[in-house]
Design a protein around this motif. Structure first.
Motif, PDB file in Angstrom:
ATOM      1  N   MET A   1      26.943  33.280 -52.215  1.00  0.00           N
ATOM      2  CA  MET A   1      26.652  33.845 -50.896  1.00  0.00           C
ATOM      3  C   MET A   1      25.143  33.863 -50.707  1.00  0.00           C
ATOM      4  SD  MET A   1      27.209  37.951 -51.476  1.00  0.00           S
ATOM      5  CE  MET A   1      28.645  37.895 -52.522  1.00  0.00           C
ATOM      6  N   ILE A   2      24.714  34.120 -49.489  1.00  0.00           N
ATOM      7  CA  ILE A   2      23.288  34.268 -49.210  1.00  0.00           C
ATOM      8  C   ILE A   2      23.060  35.717 -48.783  1.00  0.00           C
ATOM      9  CG2 ILE A   2      21.341  33.557 -47.768  1.00  0.00           C
ATOM     10  CD1 ILE A   2      22.672  30.810 -47.556  1.00  0.00           C
ATOM     11  N   PRO A   3      22.367  36.497 -49.592  1.00  0.00           N
ATOM     12  CA  PRO A   3      22.132  37.916 -49.272  1.00  0.00           C
ATOM     13  C   PRO A   3      21.315  38.092 -47.996  1.00  0.00           C
ATOM     14  CG  PRO A   3      21.666  37.477 -51.572  1.00  0.00           C
ATOM     15  CD  PRO A   3      21.838  36.146 -50.912  1.00  0.00           C
ATOM     16  N   GLY A   4      21.637  39.150 -47.272  1.00  0.00           N
ATOM     17  CA  GLY A   4      20.901  39.487 -46.059  1.00  0.00           C
ATOM     18  C   GLY A   4      19.851  40.544 -46.299  1.00  0.00           C
ATOM     19  N   ASP A   5      19.867  41.132 -47.501  1.00  0.00           N
ATOM     20  CA  ASP A   5      18.868  42.125 -47.862  1.00  0.00           C
ATOM     21  C   ASP A   5      18.809  42.231 -49.380  1.00  0.00           C
ATOM     22  OD1 ASP A   5      21.151  43.504 -48.606  1.00  0.00           O
ATOM     23  OD2 ASP A   5      20.859  45.168 -47.238  1.00  0.00           O
ATOM     24  N   ILE A   6      17.897  43.062 -49.857  1.00  0.00           N
ATOM     25  CA  ILE A   6      17.765  43.303 -51.295  1.00  0.00           C
ATOM     26  C   ILE A   6      17.891  44.803 -51.505  1.00  0.00           C
ATOM     27  CG2 ILE A   6      16.208  43.208 -53.279  1.00  0.00           C
ATOM     28  CD1 ILE A   6      15.001  40.700 -52.029  1.00  0.00           C
ATOM     29  N   ASP A   7      18.851  45.185 -52.321  1.00  0.00           N
ATOM     30  CA  ASP A   7      19.076  46.597 -52.624  1.00  0.00           C
ATOM     31  C   ASP A   7      18.596  46.890 -54.035  1.00  0.00           C
ATOM     32  OD1 ASP A   7      20.514  47.149 -50.155  1.00  0.00           O
ATOM     33  OD2 ASP A   7      22.148  45.969 -51.018  1.00  0.00           O
ATOM     34  N   ILE A   8      17.634  47.784 -54.121  1.00  0.00           N
ATOM     35  CA  ILE A   8      17.101  48.211 -55.418  1.00  0.00           C
ATOM     36  C   ILE A   8      17.411  49.694 -55.570  1.00  0.00           C
ATOM     37  CG2 ILE A   8      15.004  48.597 -56.761  1.00  0.00           C
ATOM     38  CD1 ILE A   8      13.845  46.110 -55.330  1.00  0.00           C
TER      39      ILE A   8
ATOM     40  N   ILE B   1       9.008  52.278 -63.940  1.00  0.00           N
ATOM     41  CA  ILE B   1      10.134  52.711 -63.122  1.00  0.00           C
ATOM     42  C   ILE B   1      11.399  52.003 -63.612  1.00  0.00           C
ATOM     43  CG2 ILE B   1      11.128  52.769 -60.798  1.00  0.00           C
ATOM     44  CD1 ILE B   1       8.222  52.480 -59.731  1.00  0.00           C
ATOM     45  N   GLU B   2      12.461  52.771 -63.825  1.00  0.00           N
ATOM     46  CA  GLU B   2      13.750  52.170 -64.170  1.00  0.00           C
ATOM     47  C   GLU B   2      14.477  51.859 -62.873  1.00  0.00           C
ATOM     48  OE1 GLU B   2      16.055  54.319 -67.053  1.00  0.00           O
ATOM     49  OE2 GLU B   2      14.241  54.985 -68.075  1.00  0.00           O
ATOM     50  N   TRP B   3      14.852  50.593 -62.697  1.00  0.00           N
ATOM     51  CA  TRP B   3      15.519  50.188 -61.474  1.00  0.00           C
ATOM     52  C   TRP B   3      16.536  49.103 -61.770  1.00  0.00           C
ATOM     53  CZ3 TRP B   3      14.629  45.173 -59.349  1.00  0.00           C
ATOM     54  CH2 TRP B   3      13.603  44.450 -59.942  1.00  0.00           C
ATOM     55  N   VAL B   4      17.446  48.930 -60.817  1.00  0.00           N
ATOM     56  CA  VAL B   4      18.475  47.906 -60.951  1.00  0.00           C
ATOM     57  C   VAL B   4      18.625  47.211 -59.600  1.00  0.00           C
ATOM     58  CG1 VAL B   4      20.344  49.520 -60.426  1.00  0.00           C
ATOM     59  CG2 VAL B   4      20.843  47.453 -61.715  1.00  0.00           C
ATOM     60  N   LEU B   5      18.854  45.919 -59.652  1.00  0.00           N
ATOM     61  CA  LEU B   5      19.122  45.136 -58.447  1.00  0.00           C
ATOM     62  C   LEU B   5      20.613  45.229 -58.163  1.00  0.00           C
ATOM     63  CD1 LEU B   5      17.955  43.170 -56.317  1.00  0.00           C
ATOM     64  CD2 LEU B   5      18.558  41.314 -57.887  1.00  0.00           C
ATOM     65  N   ALA B   6      20.976  45.679 -56.973  1.00  0.00           N
ATOM     66  CA  ALA B   6      22.383  45.886 -56.619  1.00  0.00           C
ATOM     67  C   ALA B   6      22.728  45.058 -55.381  1.00  0.00           C
ATOM     68  CB  ALA B   6      22.622  47.369 -56.364  1.00  0.00           C
ATOM     69  N   GLY B   7      23.883  45.299 -54.840  1.00  0.00           N
ATOM     70  CA  GLY B   7      24.292  44.649 -53.604  1.00  0.00           C
ATOM     71  C   GLY B   7      24.487  43.152 -53.749  1.00  0.00           C
ATOM     72  N   SER B   8      24.380  42.467 -52.630  1.00  0.00           N
ATOM     73  CA  SER B   8      24.665  41.030 -52.608  1.00  0.00           C
ATOM     74  C   SER B   8      23.667  40.219 -53.432  1.00  0.00           C
ATOM     75  CB  SER B   8      24.715  40.510 -51.171  1.00  0.00           C
ATOM     76  OG  SER B   8      23.522  40.811 -50.481  1.00  0.00           O
ATOM     77  N   ALA B   9      22.395  40.617 -53.462  1.00  0.00           N
ATOM     78  CA  ALA B   9      21.415  39.877 -54.279  1.00  0.00           C
ATOM     79  C   ALA B   9      21.767  39.989 -55.760  1.00  0.00           C
ATOM     80  CB  ALA B   9      19.998  40.394 -54.022  1.00  0.00           C
ATOM     81  N   GLY B  10      22.163  41.182 -56.193  1.00  0.00           N
ATOM     82  CA  GLY B  10      22.602  41.357 -57.571  1.00  0.00           C
ATOM     83  C   GLY B  10      23.839  40.531 -57.865  1.00  0.00           C
ATOM     84  N   SER B  11      24.744  40.465 -56.894  1.00  0.00           N
ATOM     85  CA  SER B  11      25.969  39.678 -57.064  1.00  0.00           C
ATOM     86  C   SER B  11      25.666  38.183 -57.195  1.00  0.00           C
ATOM     87  CB  SER B  11      26.917  39.909 -55.879  1.00  0.00           C
ATOM     88  OG  SER B  11      27.355  41.249 -55.848  1.00  0.00           O
ATOM     89  N   VAL B  12      24.714  37.694 -56.407  1.00  0.00           N
ATOM     90  CA  VAL B  12      24.332  36.279 -56.486  1.00  0.00           C
ATOM     91  C   VAL B  12      23.770  35.963 -57.870  1.00  0.00           C
ATOM     92  CG1 VAL B  12      22.709  34.542 -55.625  1.00  0.00           C
ATOM     93  CG2 VAL B  12      24.026  35.924 -54.021  1.00  0.00           C
ATOM     94  N   LEU B  13      22.944  36.861 -58.393  1.00  0.00           N
ATOM     95  CA  LEU B  13      22.380  36.633 -59.727  1.00  0.00           C
ATOM     96  C   LEU B  13      23.459  36.662 -60.813  1.00  0.00           C
ATOM     97  CD1 LEU B  13      19.003  38.562 -59.554  1.00  0.00           C
ATOM     98  CD2 LEU B  13      19.437  36.130 -59.215  1.00  0.00           C
ATOM     99  N   GLN B  14      24.611  37.250 -60.486  1.00  0.00           N
ATOM    100  CA  GLN B  14      25.737  37.269 -61.420  1.00  0.00           C
ATOM    101  C   GLN B  14      26.697  36.094 -61.174  1.00  0.00           C
ATOM    102  OE1 GLN B  14      26.149  39.365 -64.042  1.00  0.00           O
ATOM    103  NE2 GLN B  14      24.109  40.085 -63.541  1.00  0.00           N
ATOM    104  N   GLY B  15      26.362  35.216 -60.210  1.00  0.00           N
ATOM    105  CA  GLY B  15      27.142  34.005 -60.011  1.00  0.00           C
ATOM    106  C   GLY B  15      27.931  33.914 -58.718  1.00  0.00           C
ATOM    107  N   CYS B  16      27.907  34.930 -57.860  1.00  0.00           N
ATOM    108  CA  CYS B  16      28.631  34.868 -56.589  1.00  0.00           C
ATOM    109  C   CYS B  16      27.954  33.866 -55.654  1.00  0.00           C
ATOM    110  CB  CYS B  16      28.674  36.231 -55.925  1.00  0.00           C
ATOM    111  SG  CYS B  16      29.728  37.395 -56.787  1.00  0.00           S
TER     112      CYS B  16
END
Length: 108
Positions: free
Chosen positions: A39-46, A22-37
């Motif tokens: 914050m503490i994500p409240g969910d995981i958007d795939i 499956i091709e997928w990408v991590l988005a939203g706040s969790a993706g942003s944290v992995l890019q250095g933001c």
């Protein structure tokens, strides 16, 4: 380790152990944290490429699905079940979005 990190680790473990393609990408706040933001994500958007991939991901996450259909309509409290692992929301623009929602490690 925060609950979002435990949930993401569990999802990744399930995905990679399945040998799924499956091709997928991590988005939203969790993706942003992995890019250095900071914050503490409240969910995981795939996000996946298409509806079929969402349904395949739903099959991988089936152990986290509710056994009985959610009494909540397709709103903020709706969760994936064995009977209804995904739902498709259609917008007035004509576009649609197929999604699933689970609670993993206490996180939606």
């Amino acid at each position: 380790m925060h609950s979002w990190e435990r949930a993401l680790t569990k999802v990744c473990d399930i995905y990679f152990q399945s040998e799924s393609k499956i091709e997928w990408v991590l988005a939203g706040s969790a993706g942003s944290v992995l890019q250095g933001c900071d914050m503490i994500p409240g969910d995981i958007d795939i996000y996946t490429r298409d509806r079929q991939a969402v349904e395949e991901f739903a099959e991988l996450l089936k152990p986290f699905s509710l056994k009985t259909k959610s009494e909540s309509p397709h709103g903020d409290n709706w969760l994936s079940t064995y009977e209804e692992p995904t739902f498709t929301q259609t917008f007035s623009s004509g576009s649609s979005w197929t999604k699933g929602r689970w609670v993993i490690e206490g996180l939606k």
